[in-house]
Design a protein around this motif. Structure first.
Motif, PDB file in Angstrom:
ATOM      1  N   GLN A   1       0.829  -1.207   0.000  1.00 37.40           N
ATOM      2  CA  GLN A   1       0.000   0.000   0.000  1.00 37.40           C
ATOM      3  C   GLN A   1       0.858   1.249   0.000  1.00 37.40           C
ATOM      4  O   GLN A   1       1.747   1.417   0.843  1.00 37.40           O
ATOM      5  CB  GLN A   1      -0.922   0.010   1.236  1.00 37.40           C
ATOM      6  CG  GLN A   1      -2.076   0.956   1.138  1.00 37.40           C
ATOM      7  CD  GLN A   1      -3.094   0.501   0.101  1.00 37.40           C
ATOM      8  OE1 GLN A   1      -3.396  -0.687  -0.012  1.00 37.40           O
ATOM      9  NE2 GLN A   1      -3.612   1.441  -0.669  1.00 37.40           N
ATOM     10  N   MET A   2       0.593   2.130  -0.972  1.00 41.77           N
ATOM     11  CA  MET A   2       1.181   3.457  -1.011  1.00 41.77           C
ATOM     12  C   MET A   2       0.101   4.514  -1.136  1.00 41.77           C
ATOM     13  O   MET A   2       0.079   5.475  -0.398  1.00 41.77           O
ATOM     14  CB  MET A   2       2.158   3.614  -2.189  1.00 41.77           C
ATOM     15  CG  MET A   2       3.372   2.727  -2.149  1.00 41.77           C
ATOM     16  SD  MET A   2       2.986   1.041  -2.648  1.00 41.77           S
ATOM     17  CE  MET A   2       2.303   1.299  -4.272  1.00 41.77           C
TER      18      MET A   2
ATOM     19  N   PHE B   1       0.664   5.400  13.266  1.00 36.28           N
ATOM     20  CA  PHE B   1      -0.324   4.310  13.360  1.00 36.28           C
ATOM     21  C   PHE B   1       0.144   3.082  12.594  1.00 36.28           C
ATOM     22  O   PHE B   1       0.071   1.949  13.089  1.00 36.28           O
ATOM     23  CB  PHE B   1      -1.673   4.795  12.826  1.00 36.28           C
ATOM     24  CG  PHE B   1      -2.634   3.686  12.517  1.00 36.28           C
ATOM     25  CD1 PHE B   1      -3.246   2.971  13.542  1.00 36.28           C
ATOM     26  CD2 PHE B   1      -2.914   3.335  11.198  1.00 36.28           C
ATOM     27  CE1 PHE B   1      -4.120   1.925  13.249  1.00 36.28           C
ATOM     28  CE2 PHE B   1      -3.773   2.299  10.901  1.00 36.28           C
ATOM     29  CZ  PHE B   1      -4.385   1.589  11.929  1.00 36.28           C
ATOM     30  N   LEU B   2       0.630   3.308  11.362  1.00 38.51           N
ATOM     31  CA  LEU B   2       1.074   2.180  10.549  1.00 38.51           C
ATOM     32  C   LEU B   2       2.279   1.484  11.161  1.00 38.51           C
ATOM     33  O   LEU B   2       2.390   0.245  11.146  1.00 38.51           O
ATOM     34  CB  LEU B   2       1.394   2.657   9.132  1.00 38.51           C
ATOM     35  CG  LEU B   2       0.217   3.216   8.323  1.00 38.51           C
ATOM     36  CD1 LEU B   2       0.715   3.806   7.010  1.00 38.51           C
ATOM     37  CD2 LEU B   2      -0.829   2.143   8.064  1.00 38.51           C
ATOM     38  N   LYS B   3       3.191   2.259  11.728  1.00 44.45           N
ATOM     39  CA  LYS B   3       4.375   1.671  12.363  1.00 44.45           C
ATOM     40  C   LYS B   3       3.973   0.820  13.559  1.00 44.45           C
ATOM     41  O   LYS B   3       4.542  -0.261  13.789  1.00 44.45           O
ATOM     42  CB  LYS B   3       5.326   2.789  12.789  1.00 44.45           C
ATOM     43  CG  LYS B   3       6.693   2.301  13.258  1.00 44.45           C
ATOM     44  CD  LYS B   3       7.485   1.697  12.114  1.00 44.45           C
ATOM     45  CE  LYS B   3       8.889   1.286  12.547  1.00 44.45           C
ATOM     46  NZ  LYS B   3       9.613   0.574  11.469  1.00 44.45           N
TER      47      LYS B   3
ATOM     48  N   SER C   1       3.644  -6.437   3.106  1.00 42.24           N
ATOM     49  CA  SER C   1       3.706  -7.686   3.855  1.00 42.24           C
ATOM     50  C   SER C   1       5.164  -8.071   4.085  1.00 42.24           C
ATOM     51  O   SER C   1       6.024  -7.851   3.222  1.00 42.24           O
ATOM     52  CB  SER C   1       2.995  -8.789   3.062  1.00 42.24           C
ATOM     53  OG  SER C   1       3.320 -10.068   3.574  1.00 42.24           O
ATOM     54  N   THR C   2       5.436  -8.670   5.229  1.00 42.21           N
ATOM     55  CA  THR C   2       6.804  -9.122   5.508  1.00 42.21           C
ATOM     56  C   THR C   2       7.210 -10.270   4.589  1.00 42.21           C
ATOM     57  O   THR C   2       8.384 -10.615   4.515  1.00 42.21           O
ATOM     58  CB  THR C   2       6.938  -9.565   6.974  1.00 42.21           C
ATOM     59  OG1 THR C   2       5.931 -10.549   7.265  1.00 42.21           O
ATOM     60  CG2 THR C   2       6.770  -8.378   7.924  1.00 42.21           C
ATOM     61  N   ARG C   3       6.239 -10.844   3.873  1.00 43.34           N
ATOM     62  CA  ARG C   3       6.539 -11.916   2.925  1.00 43.34           C
ATOM     63  C   ARG C   3       7.008 -11.378   1.581  1.00 43.34           C
ATOM     64  O   ARG C   3       7.559 -12.124   0.775  1.00 43.34           O
ATOM     65  CB  ARG C   3       5.299 -12.790   2.696  1.00 43.34           C
ATOM     66  CG  ARG C   3       4.823 -13.569   3.908  1.00 43.34           C
ATOM     67  CD  ARG C   3       3.516 -14.288   3.566  1.00 43.34           C
ATOM     68  NE  ARG C   3       3.678 -15.123   2.389  1.00 43.34           N
ATOM     69  CZ  ARG C   3       2.724 -15.302   1.462  1.00 43.34           C
ATOM     70  NH1 ARG C   3       1.572 -14.668   1.565  1.00 43.34           N
ATOM     71  NH2 ARG C   3       2.958 -16.097   0.427  1.00 43.34           N
ATOM     72  N   LEU C   4       6.775 -10.085   1.325  1.00 43.59           N
ATOM     73  CA  LEU C   4       7.082  -9.521   0.006  1.00 43.59           C
ATOM     74  C   LEU C   4       8.580  -9.266  -0.122  1.00 43.59           C
ATOM     75  O   LEU C   4       9.171  -8.555   0.696  1.00 43.59           O
ATOM     76  CB  LEU C   4       6.297  -8.227  -0.210  1.00 43.59           C
ATOM     77  CG  LEU C   4       6.360  -7.638  -1.623  1.00 43.59           C
ATOM     78  CD1 LEU C   4       5.652  -8.561  -2.617  1.00 43.59           C
ATOM     79  CD2 LEU C   4       5.728  -6.254  -1.652  1.00 43.59           C
ATOM     80  N   ARG C   5       9.173  -9.795  -1.159  1.00 45.77           N
ATOM     81  CA  ARG C   5      10.602  -9.658  -1.391  1.00 45.77           C
ATOM     82  C   ARG C   5      10.873  -8.746  -2.591  1.00 45.77           C
ATOM     83  O   ARG C   5      10.051  -8.602  -3.482  1.00 45.77           O
ATOM     84  CB  ARG C   5      11.235 -11.034  -1.650  1.00 45.77           C
ATOM     85  CG  ARG C   5      11.152 -11.965  -0.447  1.00 45.77           C
ATOM     86  CD  ARG C   5      12.090 -11.494   0.662  1.00 45.77           C
ATOM     87  NE  ARG C   5      11.981 -12.301   1.863  1.00 45.77           N
ATOM     88  CZ  ARG C   5      11.244 -12.000   2.921  1.00 45.77           C
ATOM     89  NH1 ARG C   5      10.534 -10.875   2.917  1.00 45.77           N
ATOM     90  NH2 ARG C   5      11.222 -12.774   3.967  1.00 45.77           N
TER      91      ARG C   5
ATOM     92  N   LYS D   1       5.506  -4.452   7.280  1.00 45.25           N
ATOM     93  CA  LYS D   1       6.694  -3.616   7.416  1.00 45.25           C
ATOM     94  C   LYS D   1       6.418  -2.296   6.731  1.00 45.25           C
ATOM     95  O   LYS D   1       5.923  -2.264   5.598  1.00 45.25           O
ATOM     96  CB  LYS D   1       7.913  -4.305   6.773  1.00 45.25           C
ATOM     97  CG  LYS D   1       9.189  -3.464   6.791  1.00 45.25           C
ATOM     98  CD  LYS D   1       9.721  -3.243   8.197  1.00 45.25           C
ATOM     99  CE  LYS D   1      11.027  -2.472   8.177  1.00 45.25           C
ATOM    100  NZ  LYS D   1      11.497  -2.167   9.545  1.00 45.25           N
ATOM    101  N   VAL D   2       6.735  -1.184   7.420  1.00 50.92           N
ATOM    102  CA  VAL D   2       6.518   0.144   6.850  1.00 50.92           C
ATOM    103  C   VAL D   2       7.870   0.742   6.464  1.00 50.92           C
ATOM    104  O   VAL D   2       8.752   0.899   7.314  1.00 50.92           O
ATOM    105  CB  VAL D   2       5.789   1.072   7.841  1.00 50.92           C
ATOM    106  CG1 VAL D   2       5.504   2.414   7.165  1.00 50.92           C
ATOM    107  CG2 VAL D   2       4.491   0.438   8.317  1.00 50.92           C
ATOM    108  N   HIS D   3       8.029   1.054   5.198  1.00 51.42           N
ATOM    109  CA  HIS D   3       9.227   1.707   4.692  1.00 51.42           C
ATOM    110  C   HIS D   3       8.918   3.185   4.487  1.00 51.42           C
ATOM    111  O   HIS D   3       7.762   3.592   4.341  1.00 51.42           O
ATOM    112  CB  HIS D   3       9.667   1.087   3.365  1.00 51.42           C
ATOM    113  CG  HIS D   3       9.818  -0.405   3.411  1.00 51.42           C
ATOM    114  ND1 HIS D   3      10.907  -1.030   3.961  1.00 51.42           N
ATOM    115  CD2 HIS D   3       8.989  -1.400   2.977  1.00 51.42           C
ATOM    116  CE1 HIS D   3      10.771  -2.339   3.859  1.00 51.42           C
ATOM    117  NE2 HIS D   3       9.609  -2.593   3.274  1.00 51.42           N
ATOM    118  N   LEU D   4       9.957   4.000   4.427  1.00 50.26           N
ATOM    119  CA  LEU D   4       9.799   5.419   4.158  1.00 50.26           C
ATOM    120  C   LEU D   4      10.590   5.778   2.898  1.00 50.26           C
ATOM    121  O   LEU D   4      11.809   5.647   2.876  1.00 50.26           O
ATOM    122  CB  LEU D   4      10.271   6.263   5.350  1.00 50.26           C
ATOM    123  CG  LEU D   4       9.374   6.231   6.587  1.00 50.26           C
ATOM    124  CD1 LEU D   4      10.033   6.968   7.746  1.00 50.26           C
ATOM    125  CD2 LEU D   4       8.007   6.829   6.293  1.00 50.26           C
TER     126      LEU D   4
END
Length: 629
Positions: A308-309, A319-321, A596-600, A330-333
């Protein structure tokens, strides 16, 4: 259930015995249940090989489903942007490469020769050939019934269109008399200029190729007003609403709207492979669930999205973190690429003649910029993680210069007061607010779509900053879809929007965003519409600096050498920032990217923007894959 594709095939086969026969059942999107040709028969003779290891990623495992959320049905267009299959496209370093094309040749930005991959197939298994280019050019773009508005500007040089040639079944050429440096970037854009359409499929909806009575039957069947409307609906590529339309994207829409859930399945004829010969994309399908935009962040943070972006913003980051503690997320910036995350755009075409004259005075625009305490906004709203800056390009652009970022961006209320006095706004009313030359209080109304709490948070701080120099600020919220009409009518005095879209340009990318060129530039919508319509509507610019920007843009389009384009970009950035045509606040702000933590293979950091990165597009989501549970 009978799908639109199946129904169309059955109807067309029954009613078209003559001049044209519609797509046979074999044109239906293949599926594992029906069986597929061998991989070697599905790929071009020379597929595009993606070395994921060289990109710092891992070869993937095919399969799996990714869920994402969209705010409305029209947002299925994100799959076209993310998939980023283009004739030519950018890589992560914003270098241009052939993608769908096997190769391209550019001679002086005038002659463009495109070589099609031998054996390249559309998603229905039909061959991609020069006929698909010819059909798009001669039978669609040059058809006045289909394109009554004329050709897009990227096709025109000094008002002249190109000469199109079919060199051979796999080679086409476009030739102009003068340079057209906009052409290739327009093909690599997030909403690309269309050069190719699946001719075999679309000819059944075209009066040139279809028997009149049979075409009318199709018009009636699909409840279109006339054949041109039917052709438009059936051929739409950017917003892929027709599941029957053959495509070249990595994932193909299988759901006919209206729907609350759209399924995009992998294109079994996609032209890219990894270095091990595994066909891309790795991921089997994307499921796009339609949701209210207001609750996308809440749903994403509750584990209802795997990637999601859109629909989330930096204000949702905490909230997302926190959601990482409860869900496998997992939330990336990533860094946003706008020249300014939010910018104040004074309308130089305002209908109020007094305000128009005031806002056209560069001293006023500079004063309003100097009055803003960007440091306070950065700390209070962006936790100090943004960069205080004018509205200009980012350091990631080779065109960046520090003086552009610092132009009239220091917090200097004393200088701001002096400039406003010089501009004829020295008189004040009994409340201490400045007065216009006609005696009215110089209250500035800033209009915003109010789609994010960031807008109001920032404007509340700016209200305090401007009050300190005697300028009251009033905030008005209106819907996004009324913005443009109000701006064109001169009803908007000043708006809050994002800054320049492409903050990471190279000299080969068009600097049109720095000049009045389109009507949705809220600081000069009438000038922009005049340029976009070739003078048919709007008003011709009469501010010398705006005229100079248009002149420089014309020079850039005629420039044949890289260094000349660099010099023109430099001159335009210098003029644009010195004149403060948009009042930037902060840039290099951060965009949450939830996965998702499964996404590579999703990069942990990246540049996030519509143009030129196509959001995820240049990072090649077809190379993303899902690890097993």
């Amino acid at each position: 259930m009978l799908t639109r594709r199946t129904a169309l095939g059955a109807i067309a086969s029954a009613i078209i015995p003559g001049r044209l026969r519609a797509a046979e059942p074999k044109s239906a999107l293949p599926s594992p249940e029906t069986g597929l040709p061998d991989l070697a028969d599905r790929l071009p003779k020379t597929p595009r090989v993606i070395d994921v290891s060289a990109m710092g990623r891992l070869p993937g495992r095919p399969g799996g489903t990714v869920r994402t959320l969209i705010g409305s049905q029209k947002d299925i267009r994100f799959m076209t942007i993310y998939g980023y299959a283009r004739l030519v496209g950018y890589d992560e370093s914003l270098n241009m490469h052939a993608d769908i094309l096997e190769s391209f040749e550019d001679v002086g930005s005038r002659i463009f020769t495109f070589r099609i991959r031998e054996g390249h197939k559309w998603s229905d298994g039909s061959l991609l050939t020069a006929e698909d280019f010819r059909y798009c050019w001669e039978d669609v773009w040059l058809n006045k019934q289909l394109k009554s508005e004329g050709l897009p500007r990227a096709f025109l040089v000094d008002g002249k269109m190109p000469v199109f040639e079919v060199v051979d079944p796999l080679t086409v050429r476009y030739t102009w008399d003068a340079p057209n440096p906009d052409f290739l970037p327009s093909l690599a854009a997030p909403q690309p200029l269309s050069l190719v359409l699946p001719a075999t499929y679309l000819k059944q909806f075209h009066e040139k190729y279809q028997e009149p009575d049979q075409l009318q039957a199709l018009v009636k069947k699909y409840r279109a007003r006339k054949w041109t409307a039917l052709h438009l609906i059936m051929s739409r590529q950017y917003r892929p609403e027709n599941p029957a339309l053959p495509a070249l994207e990595p994932w193909i829409n299988r759901t006919e709207p209206p729907a609350e859930r759209f399924v995009f399945e992998r294109n079994p004829f996609f032209h890219r492979v990894d270095k091990n010969g595994q066909q891309l994309p790795y991921i089997d399908r994307f499921i796009l669930n339609v949701s209210s935009s207001a609750i996308i962040a809440a749903k994403a943070g509750s584990g209802e999205s795997d990637l999601q972006m859109n629909g989330i913003d930096f204000a949702d980051y905490s909230f997302l973190k926190d959601s990482e503690k409860r869900y496998p997320l997992k939330v990336h910036l990533w860094k946003r690429t706008q020249g300014s995350r939010l910018a104040l755009l004074p309308n130089l075409n305002a209908a109020d003649t007094t305000w128009r004259a005031v806002l056209r005075d560069a001293r006023v625009r500079r004063a309003l910029s100097l009055a803003i305490d960007r440091r306070e906004i950065n700390m209070a709203v962006f936790y100090g993680l943004a960069k205080e800056s004018a509205d200009t390009v980012l350091p990631e652009s080779p065109l960046f210069r520090r003086e552009f970022a610092e132009a009239w961006a220091a917090h200097d209320p004393d200088k701001a007061n002096a400039l406003l006095d010089e501009a004829g706004l020295a008189a004040r009313d009994e409340d201490g607010f400045r007065m216009l030359p006609d005696g009215r209080t110089a209250q500035i109304t800033v209009e915003t779509a109010g789609e994010s709490s960031l807008d109001t948070d920032v404007l509340e701080l700016v209200t305090d900053h401007w009050r300190a120099i005697g300028i009251p600020l009033f905030i008005r919220t209106s819907q996004r879809d009324v913005f443009q009409s109000r701006a064109l009518g001169g009803q908007i005095m000043m708006s809050l929007w994002s800054g320049i879209d492409n903050g990471v340009p190279t000299a080969e990318m068009s600097p049109h965003q720095l000049a009045p060129t389109v009507e949705d530039q809220l600081q000069w919508p009438l000038w922009g519409s005049h340029y976009a319509s070739d003078g048919q509507v709007g008003e011709q610019p009469d501010l010398p600096e705006a005229v100079e920007l248009v002149s420089l843009l014309t020079r850039w389009r005629r420039a044949g050498e890289h260094q000349e384009r660099v010099r023109i970009w430099d001159a335009m950035l210098s003029l644009y920032t010195d004149q403060v045509f948009s009042i930037g606040i902060v840039n290099a702000t951060l965009q949450p990217v939830l996965a998702s933590t499964r996404l590579r293979n999703l990069p942990s950091t990246g540049l996030y923007g519509f143009d030129p990165t196509s959001y995820l597009g240049v990072y090649m989501p077809d190379t993303f894959w899902l690890e097993e549970d």
